[in-house]
Scaffold this motif. Sequence first.
Motif, short mmCIF file in Angstrom:
data_model
loop_
_atom_site.label_atom_id
_atom_site.label_comp_id
_atom_site.label_asym_id
_atom_site.label_seq_id
_atom_site.Cartn_x
_atom_site.Cartn_y
_atom_site.Cartn_z
N ILE A 62 0.90 -1.56 -0.07
CA ILE A 62 -0.12 -0.20 0.02
C ILE A 62 0.86 1.29 -0.08
O ILE A 62 0.18 2.35 0.05
CB ILE A 62 -0.93 0.02 1.32
CG1 ILE A 62 -0.18 0.19 2.51
CG2 ILE A 62 -1.91 -1.16 1.34
CD1 ILE A 62 -1.32 0.41 3.63
N HIS A 63 2.29 1.32 0.09
CA HIS A 63 3.02 2.51 0.03
C HIS A 63 2.85 3.37 -0.97
O HIS A 63 2.89 4.51 -0.85
CB HIS A 63 4.57 1.93 0.35
CG HIS A 63 5.07 1.54 -0.81
ND1 HIS A 63 5.13 0.52 -1.36
CD2 HIS A 63 5.86 2.34 -1.74
CE1 HIS A 63 5.72 0.59 -2.50
NE2 HIS A 63 6.55 1.61 -2.72
N ARG A 64 2.29 2.97 -2.26
CA ARG A 64 2.24 4.04 -3.29
C ARG A 64 1.04 4.87 -3.10
O ARG A 64 0.98 5.81 -3.60
CB ARG A 64 2.14 3.16 -4.69
CG ARG A 64 1.13 2.28 -4.96
CD ARG A 64 1.00 1.47 -6.24
NE ARG A 64 -0.01 0.69 -6.32
CZ ARG A 64 0.07 -0.56 -5.80
NH1 ARG A 64 0.87 -1.18 -5.07
NH2 ARG A 64 -0.95 -1.24 -5.97
N HIS A 65 0.05 4.22 -2.36
CA HIS A 65 -1.08 5.11 -2.08
C HIS A 65 -0.64 6.05 -1.19
O HIS A 65 -1.39 7.23 -0.95
CB HIS A 65 -2.32 4.16 -1.51
CG HIS A 65 -2.66 3.10 -2.69
ND1 HIS A 65 -3.21 3.41 -3.84
CD2 HIS A 65 -2.33 1.64 -3.09
CE1 HIS A 65 -3.51 2.28 -4.53
NE2 HIS A 65 -2.70 1.35 -3.73
N ILE A 66 -0.08 5.58 0.06
CA ILE A 66 0.50 6.41 1.04
C ILE A 66 1.13 7.67 0.57
O ILE A 66 0.88 8.92 0.63
CB ILE A 66 1.19 5.69 2.11
CG1 ILE A 66 0.23 4.73 2.81
CG2 ILE A 66 1.87 6.75 3.17
CD1 ILE A 66 0.99 3.91 3.86
N ALA A 67 2.08 7.46 -0.43
CA ALA A 67 2.95 8.36 -1.15
C ALA A 67 2.00 9.13 -1.84
O ALA A 67 2.20 10.54 -1.97
CB ALA A 67 3.96 7.84 -2.02
N LEU A 69 -1.08 10.16 -1.33
CA LEU A 69 -1.55 11.02 -0.30
C LEU A 69 -0.67 11.96 0.48
O LEU A 69 -0.98 13.21 0.60
CB LEU A 69 -2.39 10.15 0.93
CG LEU A 69 -3.41 9.42 0.37
CD1 LEU A 69 -3.89 8.49 1.29
CD2 LEU A 69 -4.63 10.58 0.19
N GLU A 70 0.52 11.51 0.75
CA GLU A 70 1.52 12.72 1.14
C GLU A 70 1.88 13.65 0.30
O GLU A 70 2.34 14.71 0.37
CB GLU A 70 2.95 11.65 1.68
CG GLU A 70 2.85 11.09 3.11
CD GLU A 70 3.91 10.36 3.25
OE1 GLU A 70 4.84 10.45 2.74
OE2 GLU A 70 4.25 9.81 4.46
N LEU A 71 2.21 13.35 -1.06
CA LEU A 71 2.42 14.15 -2.04
C LEU A 71 1.45 15.08 -2.63
O LEU A 71 1.27 15.85 -3.49
CB LEU A 71 3.17 13.48 -2.94
CG LEU A 71 4.48 12.97 -2.85
CD1 LEU A 71 4.88 11.96 -4.11
CD2 LEU A 71 5.51 13.83 -2.52
N ASP A 72 0.09 14.49 -2.08
CA ASP A 72 -1.08 15.37 -2.69
C ASP A 72 -1.37 15.22 -4.36
O ASP A 72 -1.39 16.45 -4.88
CB ASP A 72 -1.09 16.89 -2.12
CG ASP A 72 -2.60 17.58 -2.18
OD1 ASP A 72 -3.46 16.65 -2.28
OD2 ASP A 72 -2.61 18.42 -2.22
N SER A 73 -1.10 14.11 -4.75
CA SER A 73 -1.47 13.81 -6.40
C SER A 73 -2.48 14.50 -6.63
O SER A 73 -3.56 14.46 -6.03
CB SER A 73 -1.22 12.35 -6.48
OG SER A 73 -1.83 11.98 -7.75
N GLU A 74 -2.42 15.00 -8.13
CA GLU A 74 -3.56 15.66 -8.69
C GLU A 74 -4.69 14.74 -8.79
O GLU A 74 -5.90 14.87 -9.16
CB GLU A 74 -2.96 16.28 -10.17
CG GLU A 74 -2.81 15.24 -11.15
CD GLU A 74 -2.24 15.88 -12.44
OE1 GLU A 74 -2.93 15.35 -13.45
OE2 GLU A 74 -1.59 16.79 -12.38
#
Length: 106
Positions: A62-67, A69-74
Amino acid sequence: MPKVKVTVVKGFSVEEVFGDDVPDYFPEKFRSPCWRHPVGQELIAEKFNCPEGFCNWAYADIHRHIADLELDSEYYDRWMKGKRVQYVSCTDGMRPVVFKLERIVD
């Protein structure tokens, strides 16, 4: 940097996954839901690091989903209408766990 709250929503037992067709080789003592992440458990992920006590295999899933959210993806503005929440699960085919991920800003 924003943090991500990880909440355990549901853990599935082997019987919930397989019904009456549980593989014979699966030991009885491991048929309950994942012991590592009980429902309601909350952990905080920050700076792309695995939270202490979090299953390393689940974090790898799940780390890509966490990343995101942390990076506030468009992605969140385009598809999620600005909501910074995701529901994801680990890929344990026998006893999967569903997690709710929420972006939090201090």
